[in-house]
Design a protein around this motif. Sequence first.
Motif, short mmCIF file in Angstrom:
data_model
loop_
_atom_site.label_atom_id
_atom_site.label_comp_id
_atom_site.label_asym_id
_atom_site.label_seq_id
_atom_site.Cartn_x
_atom_site.Cartn_y
_atom_site.Cartn_z
N PHE A 106 42.25 41.68 -23.66
CA PHE A 106 41.41 40.88 -23.20
C PHE A 106 40.37 41.47 -22.00
O PHE A 106 39.19 40.81 -21.96
N SER A 107 40.76 42.49 -21.32
CA SER A 107 39.92 42.90 -20.48
C SER A 107 39.10 44.34 -20.79
O SER A 107 38.08 44.77 -20.20
N ASN A 108 39.40 44.71 -22.08
CA ASN A 108 38.55 46.12 -22.62
C ASN A 108 38.87 47.37 -21.73
O ASN A 108 38.06 48.08 -21.57
N LYS A 109 40.00 47.21 -21.01
CA LYS A 109 40.16 48.26 -20.20
C LYS A 109 41.42 48.93 -20.63
O LYS A 109 42.32 48.06 -21.01
N LYS A 110 41.49 50.41 -20.33
CA LYS A 110 42.70 50.88 -20.82
C LYS A 110 43.75 50.74 -19.62
O LYS A 110 43.58 51.01 -18.59
N LEU A 111 45.14 50.45 -20.10
CA LEU A 111 46.12 50.37 -18.97
C LEU A 111 47.14 51.13 -19.56
O LEU A 111 48.39 50.85 -19.99
N ARG A 112 46.81 52.50 -19.63
CA ARG A 112 48.05 53.56 -20.02
C ARG A 112 48.53 54.32 -18.86
O ARG A 112 48.17 54.17 -17.93
N TYR A 113 49.46 55.19 -19.39
CA TYR A 113 50.24 56.00 -18.50
C TYR A 113 49.88 57.36 -19.36
O TYR A 113 50.46 57.63 -20.38
N PHE A 114 49.28 58.36 -18.34
CA PHE A 114 49.49 59.74 -18.99
C PHE A 114 50.86 60.52 -18.65
O PHE A 114 51.06 60.60 -17.43
N ASP A 115 51.73 60.76 -19.52
CA ASP A 115 52.90 61.28 -19.29
C ASP A 115 52.68 62.79 -19.16
O ASP A 115 52.51 63.57 -20.27
N TYR A 117 50.44 56.22 -23.03
CA TYR A 117 51.02 55.48 -23.63
C TYR A 117 50.76 54.11 -22.89
O TYR A 117 50.71 54.33 -21.51
N VAL A 118 50.96 52.86 -23.24
CA VAL A 118 51.38 51.79 -22.60
C VAL A 118 52.69 51.67 -22.21
O VAL A 118 53.56 51.68 -23.13
N PRO A 119 53.11 51.47 -20.80
CA PRO A 119 54.41 51.49 -20.32
C PRO A 119 55.16 50.13 -20.80
O PRO A 119 54.39 49.26 -21.26
N TYR A 120 56.29 50.32 -21.03
CA TYR A 120 57.28 48.93 -21.36
C TYR A 120 57.44 48.49 -19.90
O TYR A 120 57.26 49.20 -18.94
N VAL A 121 58.02 47.38 -19.80
CA VAL A 121 58.28 46.69 -18.59
C VAL A 121 59.71 45.92 -18.46
O VAL A 121 59.95 45.09 -19.47
N LEU A 122 60.49 46.09 -17.52
CA LEU A 122 61.49 45.43 -17.41
C LEU A 122 61.29 44.48 -16.01
O LEU A 122 61.01 45.03 -14.98
N GLU A 123 61.60 43.09 -15.91
CA GLU A 123 61.36 42.36 -14.86
C GLU A 123 62.62 41.85 -14.35
O GLU A 123 63.62 41.45 -15.13
#
Length: 510
Positions: free
Chosen positions: A348-357, A364-370
């Motif tokens: 929706f934002s057209n921005k990359k929300l990645r993590y460089f390992d 990659y896009v991280p997984y999330v635990l809440e």
Amino acid sequence: MSDDGLKKIISHAKEYGFVFPSSEIYDGLSAAYDYGQLGSELKNNIKQYWWTAMVRMNENIVGIDAAIFMHPTTWKASGHVDAFNDPLIDNKDSKKRYRADVLIEEHIAKIEAKIQKDVTKAAKRFEDAFDEAQFRDTNPQVLRRQGEIDDINARFKAAMDADDLAAVKTLIEDLGITCPVSGSGNWTDVRQFNLMFKTELGAVSGDSGVVYLRPETAQGIFVNYLNVQKSGRMKLPFGIAQIGKAFRNEIIARQFIFRMREFEQMEMQFFIKPGTQEEWYNHWKEARIKWHKALGLGEENYRFHDHVKLAHYADAACDIEFNFPMGFKELEGIHSRTDFDLKQHEEFSNKKLRYFDPETQESYVPYVLETSIGLDRMFLAVLSSALREETLEDGSERTVMAIPFALAPVKAAVLPLIKKDGLPEKAREVLAQLQLHHNVQYDEKDAIGRRYRRQDAIGTPLCITVDHDTLNDHAVTVRNRDTMQQERIAIADLNAYVDGLVSMASLFQA
Ligand code: ATP
């Protein structure tokens, strides 16, 4: 405890300044409450216990404080505009409105109670030889009832997954569920109702100015994932925690502060490498239940409840339920949210929300635990397990709030035995010595016994009495709320003594 128990808590909470109905002089506003002078202290202490456990004690968790208003596209991306609905149904005779899913859950709870009765009966009959797991696996009546529950769950899940509200109504009718008020099964169709509050920003009217009051704090964390990761140079796995208000236009808001339209959440999103979610799900389940149990509200008052119908974003989810006066109900949710939220926000934002390992050189896009807990529900859990009436050895009665020492709104009361002979002055010196470290009260009115009772009723762990001997021996008498034992403590040692009993640190030493 029953609904009667809840009534006692509500009236005690009001009488002593813990919780008041909102805008009470105008007869209140439904499902909104104000925290009074003691309630706000208790609430702050619960927040501090959570913040310490999550942010301070974990090197890789940081806290933020995001705005309540967010760009409206946030809620398109998160799925809340389209899917944050509750299925509602009205009874045509009583005109009462219910959540269809809650009616079904309550029906299931009744069957579960019958199973429990069978188990208890058999346990009595077979005594030591009783094997509960085997009984549940083999007893024909229990199996039949469990089959009934599984069937209801399966039908409900299928209907909701297919967005088939007519099938939900048929299920309610087939189960013979009736309205507790009218007793009739004369139901309207089931409809979806969006729980978000809408308002307008600035002078713009019409759709372009629409903003929502956030229905959860989590999205403020997701949209800041990259800001925090980059500015804090965070490495996976890491978490972002937040405490803040959330708003939901609940269809039925009852049961005091358990379900409100304005409430507070304490949420933590833990960003992890895809594929490690099961390990972290188990880790956080264990860490969170330990946090609860360290308070000493009674281990038997907690249980896990696995979700049957997973939310659209989750690959595993459970609740920590607490034994409230109304029975076992959700206190905290633990959800494995996959990469759903960050991926949606990318799109929706057209921005990359990645993590460089840096280790694998992958991006990659991280997984999330809440982990997500309602502060007000936690407050109710503390209050409801703390309030008790006791008959003492001499036959007299006292009302005591056995709030865990570290959470108590007032940690100690300083009491001059009488209002003269220099005792008040000495007591004020003792007060000043403690005030910088803890919330402490001074009280010189009425007989000492009555002052003790007042402090018991608000849960003050320690009453410190200054008497005539104090002027010579520089010591005070400290009475413990729970044991009612009294100890003589030198004023010079008092801060350390009080600290040892009431500090937050004691909760982490178990
Ligand atoms: P419920 O099934 O009781 O409506 P939920 O599953 O919708 O709750 P979540 O969306 O998982 O709740 O929210 C996380 C936590 O926020 C809950 O565990 C609860 O403690 C708290 N919470 C949710 N809704 C309310 C409310 N209306 N009033 C007070 N606390 C709430």
